[in-house]
Write a protein that holds these residues in place. Structure first.
Motif, PDB file in Angstrom:
ATOM      1  N   GLY A  80       0.799  -0.681  -0.162  1.00 18.83           N
ATOM      2  CA  GLY A  80      -0.130  -0.211  -0.518  1.00 18.83           C
ATOM      3  C   GLY A  80       0.724   1.397   0.067  1.00 18.83           C
ATOM      4  N   LEU A  81       1.784   1.402   0.605  1.00 25.47           N
ATOM      5  CA  LEU A  81       2.915   2.522   0.493  1.00 25.47           C
ATOM      6  C   LEU A  81       3.234   3.068  -0.260  1.00 25.47           C
ATOM      7  N   ALA A  82       3.746   1.600  -1.169  1.00 28.06           N
ATOM      8  CA  ALA A  82       4.524   1.115  -2.207  1.00 28.06           C
ATOM      9  C   ALA A  82       3.864   1.539  -3.564  1.00 28.06           C
ATOM     10  N   ILE A  83       2.519   1.561  -3.320  1.00 30.90           N
ATOM     11  CA  ILE A  83       1.957   2.178  -4.499  1.00 30.90           C
ATOM     12  C   ILE A  83       1.482   3.690  -3.904  1.00 30.90           C
ATOM     13  N   GLY A  84       1.518   4.343  -3.433  1.00 32.27           N
ATOM     14  CA  GLY A  84       1.084   5.873  -2.756  1.00 32.27           C
ATOM     15  C   GLY A  84       2.605   6.227  -2.804  1.00 32.27           C
TER      16      GLY A  84
ATOM     17  N   GLY B  45      -5.221   1.537   1.844  1.00 31.56           N
ATOM     18  CA  GLY B  45      -5.916   0.813   1.718  1.00 31.56           C
ATOM     19  C   GLY B  45      -4.719  -0.368   1.782  1.00 31.56           C
ATOM     20  N   GLY B  46      -3.389  -0.609   1.902  1.00 26.95           N
ATOM     21  CA  GLY B  46      -2.823  -1.736   2.325  1.00 26.95           C
ATOM     22  C   GLY B  46      -3.084  -1.861   4.246  1.00 26.95           C
ATOM     23  N   ALA B  47      -3.464  -1.275   4.622  1.00 24.94           N
ATOM     24  CA  ALA B  47      -4.341  -1.211   6.396  1.00 24.94           C
ATOM     25  C   ALA B  47      -5.788  -2.138   6.115  1.00 24.94           C
ATOM     26  N   VAL B  48      -7.047  -1.786   5.293  1.00 23.90           N
ATOM     27  CA  VAL B  48      -7.998  -2.242   4.658  1.00 23.90           C
ATOM     28  C   VAL B  48      -7.377  -3.862   4.440  1.00 23.90           C
ATOM     29  N   PHE B  49      -6.279  -3.825   2.974  1.00 26.01           N
ATOM     30  CA  PHE B  49      -6.198  -5.559   3.560  1.00 26.01           C
ATOM     31  C   PHE B  49      -5.928  -5.913   4.248  1.00 26.01           C
ATOM     32  N   ALA B  50      -5.027  -5.644   5.251  1.00 29.60           N
ATOM     33  CA  ALA B  50      -4.535  -6.234   6.605  1.00 29.60           C
ATOM     34  C   ALA B  50      -5.088  -6.476   7.024  1.00 29.60           C
ATOM     35  N   THR B  51      -7.065  -5.909   7.318  1.00 28.71           N
ATOM     36  CA  THR B  51      -7.013  -6.596   8.330  1.00 28.71           C
ATOM     37  C   THR B  51      -7.961  -7.457   8.216  1.00 28.71           C
ATOM     38  N   VAL B  52      -8.062  -8.073   7.021  1.00 24.09           N
ATOM     39  CA  VAL B  52      -8.470  -9.600   6.030  1.00 24.09           C
ATOM     40  C   VAL B  52      -7.256 -10.965   6.810  1.00 24.09           C
TER      41      VAL B  52
END
Length: 82
Positions: free
Chosen positions: A21-25, A38-45
């Motif tokens: 997510g950070l790399a995309i940003g 976005g990475g954090a939302v995906f990590a919640t899975v």
């Protein structure tokens, strides 16, 4: 080389999600904060899986761990009040 356990893999997946997510940003026109979110939302899975679907079960020493935790908690509360 030793094998990674299931929870080690979950931790790596959480870190990897945040890093992607950070790399995309940083690499695109997306704001770094948005990419990280976005990475954090995906990590919640992965966090959900580790906490609710397949939580680690204690093998021994549950009573001792509970005593240590409550001593720490009371000590923290006393330090905060005084």
């Amino acid at each position: 080389m030793s094998q990674l356990e299931y929870y080690d893999k979950l931790l790596l997946a959480i870190v990897g999600s945040l890093a992607v997510g950070l790399a995309i940003g940083l690499a695109t026109s997306v704001a770094p904060e948005t990419g990280l979110a976005g990475g954090a939302v995906f990590a919640t899975v992965f966090v959900y899986d580790a906490m609710f679907r397949n939580p680690p079960l204690p093998t021994a020493g549950v009573k001792a761990a509970a005593v240590v935790w409550h001593v720490f908690l009371v000590g923290t509360l006393v330090a905060a009040v005084f």
